[in-house]
Design an enzyme around this catalytic site. Structure first.
Site, short mmCIF file in Angstrom:
data_model
loop_
_atom_site.label_atom_id
_atom_site.label_comp_id
_atom_site.label_asym_id
_atom_site.label_seq_id
_atom_site.Cartn_x
_atom_site.Cartn_y
_atom_site.Cartn_z
N GLU A 1 0.82 -1.22 0.00
CA GLU A 1 0.00 0.00 0.00
C GLU A 1 0.85 1.27 0.00
O GLU A 1 0.76 2.09 0.92
CB GLU A 1 -0.96 0.00 1.19
CG GLU A 1 -2.03 -1.06 1.10
CD GLU A 1 -3.12 -0.89 2.15
OE1 GLU A 1 -2.92 -0.17 3.13
OE2 GLU A 1 -4.19 -1.51 1.96
N GLU B 1 -6.55 -7.84 -0.08
CA GLU B 1 -7.00 -7.72 1.31
C GLU B 1 -8.47 -7.34 1.35
O GLU B 1 -8.90 -6.46 0.60
CB GLU B 1 -6.24 -6.61 2.06
CG GLU B 1 -4.78 -6.84 2.29
CD GLU B 1 -4.14 -5.67 3.04
OE1 GLU B 1 -4.88 -4.91 3.71
OE2 GLU B 1 -2.93 -5.50 2.92
C1 GLA Z 1 -3.99 -2.23 5.20
C2 GLA Z 1 -2.63 -2.87 5.30
C3 GLA Z 1 -2.61 -4.09 6.18
C4 GLA Z 1 -3.48 -3.89 7.39
C5 GLA Z 1 -4.86 -3.52 6.96
C6 GLA Z 1 -5.83 -3.36 8.09
O1 GLA Z 1 -4.74 -2.71 4.18
O2 GLA Z 1 -2.08 -3.19 4.05
O3 GLA Z 1 -1.28 -4.35 6.54
O4 GLA Z 1 -2.92 -2.88 8.16
O5 GLA Z 1 -4.80 -2.29 6.29
O6 GLA Z 1 -7.12 -3.02 7.64
#
Ligand code: GLA
Ligand code: GLA
Length: 705
Positions: free
Chosen positions: A162, A321
């Protein structure tokens, strides 16, 4: 082979395995004693997990001291997973630098607008323009790639994590120098920068690139140059992208056969980077999405995942995710209601995902995310969350076996355009009203179209919106000359277009198109507005405007003073005598060339748009067909035989194969006529004899037609 821009490569199954829908999540074995790993693998197999992302935040464990690597633990866990048939999406491990690095090199830490340092203590505290940080990160990429280049269980690279989530804007001297270079590349001369930023205003003219500063603190209540700010948004997206490209190239040079991705954050509430621009730099697009609690939950998810599909240009994409239940980062972290874990996964799948993954596999016991849900919750395997995870694993396997992987999201008849740059520009703090921006409008249109039974495709301004039967430009504030011409050509050639207020106001430098709004495409829409009419809650101020079609405008309206002979008025305002708005056109349709352009001159919100759409459709000659759904069911179709994409991982879907997903958008039970053999029935029942389904709120039915 090194990375091929615009190529597409999908992670291939482990040797001897058939392609399956990838299913799993982030796995952080380094947070647990090794004695837990065997149980992890046992439960992963129980849930039919076939892929996990490993090592994302493991830099400090992989390189505990500078230049000293410990791959043993990572080798052991990857081996354990691989032998059990679970593939690994391996991180570059560069997302969060270890303490020894920032202690020795505090100059890699990013700085805020006031020059304050972002200290270590969380993650992503590095600046993308730091040459020092780049050197360390690339060294780790090299070490990872060398060590794992022949590992048969590593099927993809997960580069960093991210980008920009916490380090999107940096105002350090490194950032300043990089911004100066960026401006030099974009504009060539300082005169051209002056012209673009309109620096004649407030004595901001510069005589040398060294005078270009990042948009640092200018005092509360003052206003930053909008042209510079817009370019800083572009630059910040590019600076992160450059960093990604450097990491990617380092990895792909050593492991050319492993596809790479980095997880985007496409949703209706974030515009961290121009992901449409980034998409051509990854082998496959992946996205992280967290549900929006409340009544927009399923719609927002469908909207966001449709936009990912648009960004991926309808090639398969990877949901990297999502959450099984609550997150930890809102002020109130609502859990998911029964059914939502499976239903939400099916929304992403319907919209073109060929992989469903969660953050994270095992819920943390310590650390800032200990209250974030996971596939295996604190409660352990005897829990509803884990039972849902297992059920989802079965569903995905069944859909894979039935041939879902050979299909793509069917192209809709309607495109709604999303534009990163229009959002960035409308975030400026000196605008007609702070309650109006680009990006609330596309979601309203997606939802209103769904209220009319249409599942629209969310696409970006750069993409092929002009190949759809009907296209909506919702508050696409920035239109440069080339895009204005595309709009003109689309309608002139027979396209059906809907344009809203706050579209085509400025060019790519955020210079207003003169002569009345929407200056970029006034001829196409056949209306001319002289002034914005903002509305608000201040006592005695204009609060709203009633329209003659029964809908109500809030926040902003255009004062349209002129319409062309080729235009027809569909609705006007009914307003008090002294407001100046009584009888002013609100909704119009214009004939332009062979096509028609509707104009919606105010903010109607989802319900107002939905109520206005039938008349707009009629005036545009757009007819609903029998394949469209109803207002309370979101119907999404994946089809086989899509051949416009060169797809090395194509599984040869037949054109006749269709998977139809039915989602309940309401809080009541809804019934649907099933168009095929039911494969997934969650929080729903099926009367197979009569081809009828009954879906609870949060339920879903998937059939193969
Ligand atoms: C982001 C991050 C993860 C985690 C999630 C929690 O997507 O990439 O490592 O912290 O948020 O929602
Ligand atoms: C002040 C300033 C002007 C202008 C106006 C705008 O009066 O002196 O330069 O910025 O505000 O309202």
């Amino acid at each position: 082979m090194v990375f091929e821009k615009n190529g597409y490569r999908w992670p291939q199954p482990l040797k001897g395995n058939q392609p399956q829908i990838w299913y799993g999540g982030d796995y952080n074995p380094d947070q647990w004693p090794e004695s837990v790993w065997d149980e992890d693998v046992r439960l992963m197999l129980k849930a039919k997990v076939n892929l996990v992302s490993v090592g994302i935040f493991s830099w400090a464990k992989i390189e505990p001291r500078e230049g000293e690597y410990d791959f043993c633990w990572l080798d052991r866990v990857i081996d354990k997973l691989g032998r059990a048939g679970i593939a690994v999406d391996l991180a570059s491990a560069t997302a969060s630098p270890p303490m020894w690095l920032t202690q020795a090199h505090p100059e890699v830490l990013w700085r805020d607008e006031k020059g304050d340092v972002c200290w270590p203590g969380a993650r992503q505290h590095w600046r993308p323009t730091s040459p020092v940080f780049r050197e360390y990160a690339l060294k780790l990429c090299r070490a990872m790639a060398q060590h794992y280049k022949d590992n048969p269980y590593v099927v993809a690279w997960h580069v960093s994590n991210e980008y920009g989530c916490h380090n999107r804007f940096d105002y350090s001297d490194d950032a300043m120098r990089a911004f100066q270079d960026w401006c030099q590349k974009r504009y060539g001369t300082i005169e051209a920068v002056n012209e673009a930023w309109g620096t004649a205003f407030w004595a901001q003219a510069m005589t040398d690139f060294s005078q270009i500063l990042p948009p640092r603190y200018i005092g509360d209540g003052n206003f930053m140059n909008p042209g510079k700010l817009l370019d800083y948004q572009r630059f910040s997206s590019d600076a992160l992208k450059d960093f990604f490209v450097a990491e990617r190239d380092e990895l792909s040079r050593i492991t050319p056969s492993k596809p790479l991705t980095t997880n985007f954050m496409v949703s209706s509430v974030g515009v961290t980077a121009d992901y449409d621009d980034w998409a051509s730099e990854v082998d496959f697009v992946s996205n992280d999405h967290y549900f929006m609690p409340g009544e927009a939950h399923v719609d927002e998810m469908a909207y966001s995942s449709s936009l990912v599909d648009g960004i991926a240009r309808k090639r398969p994409w990877f949901l990297m995710e999502n959450s099984t239940s609550a997150v930890n980062w809102r002020s109130i972290n609502y859990r998911k209601e029964p059914g939502q874990t499976i239903r939400d996964a099916m929304v992403h799948l319907a919209m073109g995902a060929d992989a469903i993954c969660f953050f994270q596999w095992r819920q943390s016991r310590a650390g800032a995310e200990k209250f974030h849900s996971a596939m295996l919750p604190h409660a352990g395997e005897h829990s509803q969350v884990f039972r849902d995870v297992c059920e989802l694993g079965d569903d995905l396997q069944q859909l894979g076996d039935a041939g879902l992987l050979g299909t793509r999201l069917a192209k809709s008849r309607v495109a709604v355009v999303f534009d990163y740059e229009s959002e960035w520009a409308t975030e400026h703090t000196a605008t007609p009203t702070q309650n109006v921006r680009h990006f609330t409008e596309p979601l309203d249109w997606f939802r209103a179209l769904a209220d009319c039974g249409i599942t629209a495709d969310m696409v970006t301004l750069r993409s092929d919106w002009d190949t759809y039967e009907l296209a909506v430009l919702p508050s696409v504030y920035l239109l440069d000359r080339a895009n204005a011409q595309r709009v003109r050509d689309y309608v002139a050639g027979g396209g059906k277009l809907i344009v809203t207020y706050y579209t085509g106001i400025s060019d790519e430098r955020d210079h207003i198109w003169l002569g009345g709004y929407p200056g970029a495409i006034r001829d196409v829409v056949g209306v001319r507005s002289e002034e914005f009419v903002p509305m608000g809650d201040d006592a005695g101020a204009l609060h709203h405007l009633d329209l003659s079609n029964g809908t109500v405008a809030h926040d902003i309206a255009d004062h349209i003073t002129q319409i062309d002979d080729t235009a027809t008025v569909l609705a006007t305002y009914k307003a008090g005598e002294y407001t100046g708005m009584d009888g002013v056109p609100a909704l119009t349709v214009n004939r332009f060339g062979k096509g028609l352009a509707g104009y919606v001159g105010c903010r109607l919100g989802r319900l107002g748009i939905a109520a206005s759409l039938p008349a707009l459709f009629e005036a545009l000659g757009f007819e609903l067909d029998q394949t469209d759904g109803s207002d309370d069911v979101l119907r999404v179709v994946r089809v086989g035989g899509v051949d416009d994409v060169d797809d090395s991982a194509s599984h040869g879907g037949q054109p006749s194969v269709r998977f139809i997903f039915y989602f309940n958008r309401s809080r009541d039970i809804v019934t649907v006529e099933l168009e095929g053999e039911p494969l997934v029935v969650s929080h729903a029942t099926v009367d197979a004899e009569h081809a009828k389904g009954s879906i609870e709120p949060n339920g879903v039915i998937v059939v193969k037609g």
